[in-house]
Scaffold this motif. Structure first.
Motif, PDB file in Angstrom:
ATOM      1  N   ASP A 104      -6.723  -0.065 -18.111  1.00 54.87           N
ATOM      2  CA  ASP A 104      -5.834   0.934 -17.538  1.00 54.87           C
ATOM      3  C   ASP A 104      -5.594   0.593 -16.082  1.00 54.87           C
ATOM      4  O   ASP A 104      -6.544   0.327 -15.328  1.00 54.87           O
ATOM      5  CB  ASP A 104      -6.471   2.327 -17.637  1.00 54.87           C
ATOM      6  CG  ASP A 104      -6.607   2.783 -19.082  1.00 54.87           C
ATOM      7  OD1 ASP A 104      -5.722   2.420 -19.888  1.00 54.87           O
ATOM      8  OD2 ASP A 104      -7.594   3.474 -19.392  1.00 54.87           O
ATOM      9  N   PRO A 105      -4.318   0.559 -15.675  1.00 49.36           N
ATOM     10  CA  PRO A 105      -4.057   0.246 -14.263  1.00 49.36           C
ATOM     11  C   PRO A 105      -4.569   1.390 -13.382  1.00 49.36           C
ATOM     12  O   PRO A 105      -4.575   2.546 -13.801  1.00 49.36           O
ATOM     13  CB  PRO A 105      -2.542   0.112 -14.197  1.00 49.36           C
ATOM     14  CG  PRO A 105      -2.035   0.881 -15.357  1.00 49.36           C
ATOM     15  CD  PRO A 105      -3.080   0.808 -16.412  1.00 49.36           C
ATOM     16  N   PRO A 106      -4.988   1.057 -12.202  1.00 48.37           N
ATOM     17  CA  PRO A 106      -5.477   2.108 -11.314  1.00 48.37           C
ATOM     18  C   PRO A 106      -4.320   3.017 -10.887  1.00 48.37           C
ATOM     19  O   PRO A 106      -3.172   2.577 -10.821  1.00 48.37           O
ATOM     20  CB  PRO A 106      -6.050   1.337 -10.124  1.00 48.37           C
ATOM     21  CG  PRO A 106      -5.327   0.049 -10.137  1.00 48.37           C
ATOM     22  CD  PRO A 106      -5.044  -0.251 -11.571  1.00 48.37           C
ATOM     23  N   PRO A 107      -4.584   4.256 -10.600  1.00 47.27           N
ATOM     24  CA  PRO A 107      -3.501   5.145 -10.153  1.00 47.27           C
ATOM     25  C   PRO A 107      -2.998   4.704  -8.780  1.00 47.27           C
ATOM     26  O   PRO A 107      -3.759   4.233  -7.939  1.00 47.27           O
ATOM     27  CB  PRO A 107      -4.163   6.521 -10.084  1.00 47.27           C
ATOM     28  CG  PRO A 107      -5.619   6.233  -9.957  1.00 47.27           C
ATOM     29  CD  PRO A 107      -5.871   4.939 -10.659  1.00 47.27           C
ATOM     30  N   ILE A 108      -1.696   4.835  -8.609  1.00 43.87           N
ATOM     31  CA  ILE A 108      -1.086   4.436  -7.335  1.00 43.87           C
ATOM     32  C   ILE A 108      -1.214   5.600  -6.362  1.00 43.87           C
ATOM     33  O   ILE A 108      -0.884   6.746  -6.681  1.00 43.87           O
ATOM     34  CB  ILE A 108       0.389   4.054  -7.537  1.00 43.87           C
ATOM     35  CG1 ILE A 108       0.481   2.843  -8.467  1.00 43.87           C
ATOM     36  CG2 ILE A 108       1.060   3.774  -6.209  1.00 43.87           C
ATOM     37  CD1 ILE A 108       1.883   2.434  -8.805  1.00 43.87           C
ATOM     38  N   ASP A 109      -1.694   5.286  -5.201  1.00 45.49           N
ATOM     39  CA  ASP A 109      -1.862   6.285  -4.156  1.00 45.49           C
ATOM     40  C   ASP A 109      -0.484   6.770  -3.705  1.00 45.49           C
ATOM     41  O   ASP A 109       0.383   5.969  -3.360  1.00 45.49           O
ATOM     42  CB  ASP A 109      -2.627   5.662  -2.988  1.00 45.49           C
ATOM     43  CG  ASP A 109      -2.903   6.645  -1.870  1.00 45.49           C
ATOM     44  OD1 ASP A 109      -2.838   7.864  -2.128  1.00 45.49           O
ATOM     45  OD2 ASP A 109      -3.189   6.187  -0.753  1.00 45.49           O
ATOM     46  N   PRO A 110      -0.221   8.071  -3.696  1.00 41.07           N
ATOM     47  CA  PRO A 110       1.103   8.562  -3.281  1.00 41.07           C
ATOM     48  C   PRO A 110       1.430   8.199  -1.838  1.00 41.07           C
ATOM     49  O   PRO A 110       2.591   7.945  -1.512  1.00 41.07           O
ATOM     50  CB  PRO A 110       1.014  10.085  -3.452  1.00 41.07           C
ATOM     51  CG  PRO A 110      -0.266  10.376  -4.126  1.00 41.07           C
ATOM     52  CD  PRO A 110      -1.083   9.141  -4.139  1.00 41.07           C
ATOM     53  N   GLU A 111       0.426   8.123  -0.977  1.00 36.00           N
ATOM     54  CA  GLU A 111       0.678   7.732   0.416  1.00 36.00           C
ATOM     55  C   GLU A 111       1.160   6.276   0.486  1.00 36.00           C
ATOM     56  O   GLU A 111       2.088   5.949   1.230  1.00 36.00           O
ATOM     57  CB  GLU A 111      -0.598   7.919   1.246  1.00 36.00           C
ATOM     58  CG  GLU A 111      -0.457   7.551   2.704  1.00 36.00           C
ATOM     59  CD  GLU A 111       0.534   8.439   3.455  1.00 36.00           C
ATOM     60  OE1 GLU A 111       1.080   7.960   4.465  1.00 36.00           O
ATOM     61  OE2 GLU A 111       0.773   9.589   3.042  1.00 36.00           O
ATOM     62  N   PHE A 112       0.529   5.412  -0.316  1.00 36.40           N
ATOM     63  CA  PHE A 112       0.956   4.004  -0.352  1.00 36.40           C
ATOM     64  C   PHE A 112       2.378   3.898  -0.909  1.00 36.40           C
ATOM     65  O   PHE A 112       3.200   3.144  -0.394  1.00 36.40           O
ATOM     66  CB  PHE A 112      -0.008   3.182  -1.213  1.00 36.40           C
ATOM     67  CG  PHE A 112       0.444   1.767  -1.428  1.00 36.40           C
ATOM     68  CD1 PHE A 112       0.262   0.818  -0.441  1.00 36.40           C
ATOM     69  CD2 PHE A 112       1.081   1.395  -2.607  1.00 36.40           C
ATOM     70  CE1 PHE A 112       0.686  -0.491  -0.627  1.00 36.40           C
ATOM     71  CE2 PHE A 112       1.508   0.096  -2.797  1.00 36.40           C
ATOM     72  CZ  PHE A 112       1.315  -0.853  -1.802  1.00 36.40           C
ATOM     73  N   ASP A 113       2.672   4.654  -1.964  1.00 35.32           N
ATOM     74  CA  ASP A 113       4.009   4.616  -2.562  1.00 35.32           C
ATOM     75  C   ASP A 113       5.056   5.072  -1.555  1.00 35.32           C
ATOM     76  O   ASP A 113       6.129   4.480  -1.447  1.00 35.32           O
ATOM     77  CB  ASP A 113       4.027   5.501  -3.811  1.00 35.32           C
ATOM     78  CG  ASP A 113       5.259   5.252  -4.657  1.00 35.32           C
ATOM     79  OD1 ASP A 113       5.747   4.100  -4.664  1.00 35.32           O
ATOM     80  OD2 ASP A 113       5.729   6.210  -5.314  1.00 35.32           O
ATOM     81  N   ARG A 114       4.760   6.148  -0.784  1.00 37.51           N
ATOM     82  CA  ARG A 114       5.695   6.632   0.224  1.00 37.51           C
ATOM     83  C   ARG A 114       5.894   5.581   1.327  1.00 37.51           C
ATOM     84  O   ARG A 114       7.016   5.308   1.749  1.00 37.51           O
ATOM     85  CB  ARG A 114       5.179   7.934   0.830  1.00 37.51           C
ATOM     86  CG  ARG A 114       6.154   8.584   1.818  1.00 37.51           C
ATOM     87  CD  ARG A 114       5.507   9.730   2.575  1.00 37.51           C
ATOM     88  NE  ARG A 114       4.334   9.326   3.334  1.00 37.51           N
ATOM     89  CZ  ARG A 114       4.379   8.635   4.492  1.00 37.51           C
ATOM     90  NH1 ARG A 114       5.529   8.256   4.991  1.00 37.51           N
ATOM     91  NH2 ARG A 114       3.267   8.312   5.122  1.00 37.51           N
ATOM     92  N   ALA A 115       4.806   4.942   1.786  1.00 31.48           N
ATOM     93  CA  ALA A 115       4.909   3.913   2.832  1.00 31.48           C
ATOM     94  C   ALA A 115       5.702   2.713   2.326  1.00 31.48           C
ATOM     95  O   ALA A 115       6.502   2.117   3.062  1.00 31.48           O
ATOM     96  CB  ALA A 115       3.514   3.485   3.285  1.00 31.48           C
ATOM     97  N   TRP A 116       5.507   2.358   1.059  1.00 31.30           N
ATOM     98  CA  TRP A 116       6.238   1.229   0.477  1.00 31.30           C
ATOM     99  C   TRP A 116       7.730   1.536   0.432  1.00 31.30           C
ATOM    100  O   TRP A 116       8.561   0.680   0.734  1.00 31.30           O
ATOM    101  CB  TRP A 116       5.690   0.938  -0.924  1.00 31.30           C
ATOM    102  CG  TRP A 116       6.257  -0.300  -1.525  1.00 31.30           C
ATOM    103  CD1 TRP A 116       7.266  -0.388  -2.444  1.00 31.30           C
ATOM    104  CD2 TRP A 116       5.883  -1.649  -1.240  1.00 31.30           C
ATOM    105  NE1 TRP A 116       7.525  -1.686  -2.754  1.00 31.30           N
ATOM    106  CE2 TRP A 116       6.686  -2.486  -2.022  1.00 31.30           C
ATOM    107  CE3 TRP A 116       4.936  -2.216  -0.404  1.00 31.30           C
ATOM    108  CZ2 TRP A 116       6.581  -3.862  -1.994  1.00 31.30           C
ATOM    109  CZ3 TRP A 116       4.825  -3.590  -0.371  1.00 31.30           C
ATOM    110  CH2 TRP A 116       5.643  -4.401  -1.156  1.00 31.30           C
TER     111      TRP A 116
END
Length: 156
Positions: free
Chosen positions: A63-75
């Motif tokens: 299972d892929p690790p959950p993506i951090d919402p803060e990282f997704d927003r910064a990306w």
């Protein structure tokens, strides 16, 4: 037969001749393992590989690790910033090209006048009049790169 053909024939003979020993090309391929047999091995507590018999297939479920919402927003912010920078670069390049086109259009009459002057100069230079009247014209019976003393003497 040319030398290249001779060399290629020698290579073909060395590759396909069964009379030559197995070390003729200084390497032999590793013997192929048995086909259709799956071998699974794991390391034991002592660090040695241990074969597990009877394994036909192995399925891995990761299972892929959950993506951090803060990282997704910064990306996403980085992506948007790069898109804005690229748009600004394209706008500046278009403005620069427009300025160059305008500058060359302004210079076109002067360039045409210079071209006419250079054409007249070239025609004057091509006349058969020497640049200095006291020097004779160069000989036209041989190319300019050839020596004026004629061909070299033959060796005996």
């Amino acid at each position: 037969m040319s030398t290249a053909d001779n060399i290629l024939d020698q290579i073909d003979t060395a590759l396909h001749d069964d009379a030559i020993g197995p070390d003729a090309m200084r390497c032999t391929p590793e013997p192929a393992g048995p086909r259709g047999k799956t071998i699974m091995a794991i390391t034991g507590a002592d660090g040695e590989w241990q074969e597990i018999n009877g394994v036909v297939t192995v399925d891995f479920h990761i299972d892929p690790p959950p993506i951090d919402p803060e990282f997704d927003r910064a990306w996403q912010e980085l992506h948007d910033h790069l898109a804005r920078v690229e748009a600004e670069r394209v706008r500046r390049a278009a403005a620069l090209l427009e300025g160059l086109v305008h500058a060359f259009q302004q210079m076109a009459p002067a360039i045409e006048a210079a071209n006419l002057g250079l054409t007249g100069l070239a025609e004057a230079v091509q006349d058969d009049q020497p640049a200095r009247p006291d020097q004779p014209l160069p000989r036209r019976d041989r190319p300019a790169w050839q020596t004026p003393y004629g061909p070299p003497r033959r060796r005996r």
